[in-house]
Design a protein around this motif. Structure first.
Motif, mmCIF file in Angstrom:
data_model
loop_
_atom_site.group_PDB
_atom_site.id
_atom_site.type_symbol
_atom_site.label_atom_id
_atom_site.label_comp_id
_atom_site.label_asym_id
_atom_site.label_seq_id
_atom_site.Cartn_x
_atom_site.Cartn_y
_atom_site.Cartn_z
ATOM 1 N N ASP A 60 40.231 -10.446 33.034
ATOM 2 C CA ASP A 60 39.290 -9.509 32.432
ATOM 3 C C ASP A 60 37.901 -9.673 33.051
ATOM 4 O O ASP A 60 37.231 -8.691 33.366
ATOM 5 N N ARG A 61 37.479 -10.906 33.267
ATOM 6 C CA ARG A 61 36.153 -11.157 33.847
ATOM 7 C C ARG A 61 36.055 -10.678 35.292
ATOM 8 O O ARG A 61 35.067 -10.070 35.679
ATOM 9 N N HIS A 91 44.440 -14.413 31.211
ATOM 10 C CA HIS A 91 44.027 -13.078 30.749
ATOM 11 C C HIS A 91 42.510 -12.981 30.622
ATOM 12 O O HIS A 91 41.917 -11.937 30.880
ATOM 13 N N VAL A 92 41.843 -14.073 30.265
ATOM 14 C CA VAL A 92 40.382 -14.083 30.168
ATOM 15 C C VAL A 92 39.774 -13.962 31.564
ATOM 16 O O VAL A 92 38.858 -13.176 31.797
ATOM 17 N N ARG A 105 37.757 -8.404 36.887
ATOM 18 C CA ARG A 105 37.936 -6.957 37.071
ATOM 19 C C ARG A 105 36.585 -6.249 37.169
ATOM 20 O O ARG A 105 36.487 -5.161 37.690
ATOM 21 N N ARG A 106 35.548 -6.885 36.651
ATOM 22 C CA ARG A 106 34.225 -6.261 36.597
ATOM 23 C C ARG A 106 33.527 -6.209 37.951
ATOM 24 O O ARG A 106 32.549 -5.511 38.113
ATOM 25 N N GLN A 113 36.847 -17.579 25.638
ATOM 26 C CA GLN A 113 35.966 -16.434 25.435
ATOM 27 C C GLN A 113 34.730 -16.806 24.632
ATOM 28 O O GLN A 113 33.966 -15.930 24.263
#
Length: 179
Positions: free
Chosen positions: A121-122, A117-118, A124-125, A163
């Motif tokens: 999230d990273r 999940h971390v 996706r940017r 994170q």
């Protein structure tokens, strides 16, 4: 009172090669680690792009993944010539048998690892990653981790990178290197 950054040490050992899934922070951690060790930092994907005169995505699109992996192996072989440095690899580099053998034989391999999940999230940017084009990053990374993590586990040093600030991963690497 402000704390000053720790003074750099001078690493004189084998090249240090960071491996792990996309988004784990190999380039960011690698730059900071190189600064702390007083050695050059090299991003293998950047070197591949410079040598090819095109982006990783363009190489994948025009020639396919096998062609890219062959060029990647050659570039990494050049980068781990015995000179002290920190090298960040692309997520798939260590998966290639020949590239992995080169890294394990001529460098210190460090697996940076983080929860899916971390990573999702990273990544996706940015939309620069060919394996994620038009796909759900969480699903792709989960599938990649299932295949790749057992291979990354062959690296002699395993550093969890969650994170927390990247500096905590750098500190963990320095401890693992007994510095």
């Amino acid at each position: 009172m402000l704390q000053s950054a720790p003074s750099p040490q001078v690493w004189t050992g084998k090249p240090i090669v960071l491996v792990g899934l996309m988004g784990v922070g190999k380039s960011t951690v690698g730059r900071r680690l190189a600064t702390r060790l007083g050695v050059p930092f090299v991003d293998a994907d950047h070197e591949i792009e410079t040598a090819a005169g095109m982006t990783v995505g363009e190489i994948f699109e025009k020639f396919g993944e096998p062609y890219f992996r062959d060029g990647e192996r050659r570039v990494i072989a050049r980068l781990i010539d015995g000179s002290p440095r920190v090298v960040a690899t692309g997520g798939g580099a260590f998966i290639n048998d020949e590239t992995r053998a080169l890294i394990l034989g001529q460098a210190i391999a460090i697996w940076l690892d983080a929860p899916i999940h971390v990573l999702a999230d990273r990544v996706r940017r940015r939309d620069t990653r060919p394996l994620l084009r038009d796909k759900d990053p969480f699903v792709v990374l989960k599938d990649l981790a299932a295949v790749r993590n057992p291979i990354y586990a062959q690296a002699p040093i395993h550093i969890p990178s969650d994170q927390a600030p990247h500096e905590s991963a750098v500190a963990a690497i320095l401890r693992a290197l007994e510095l």
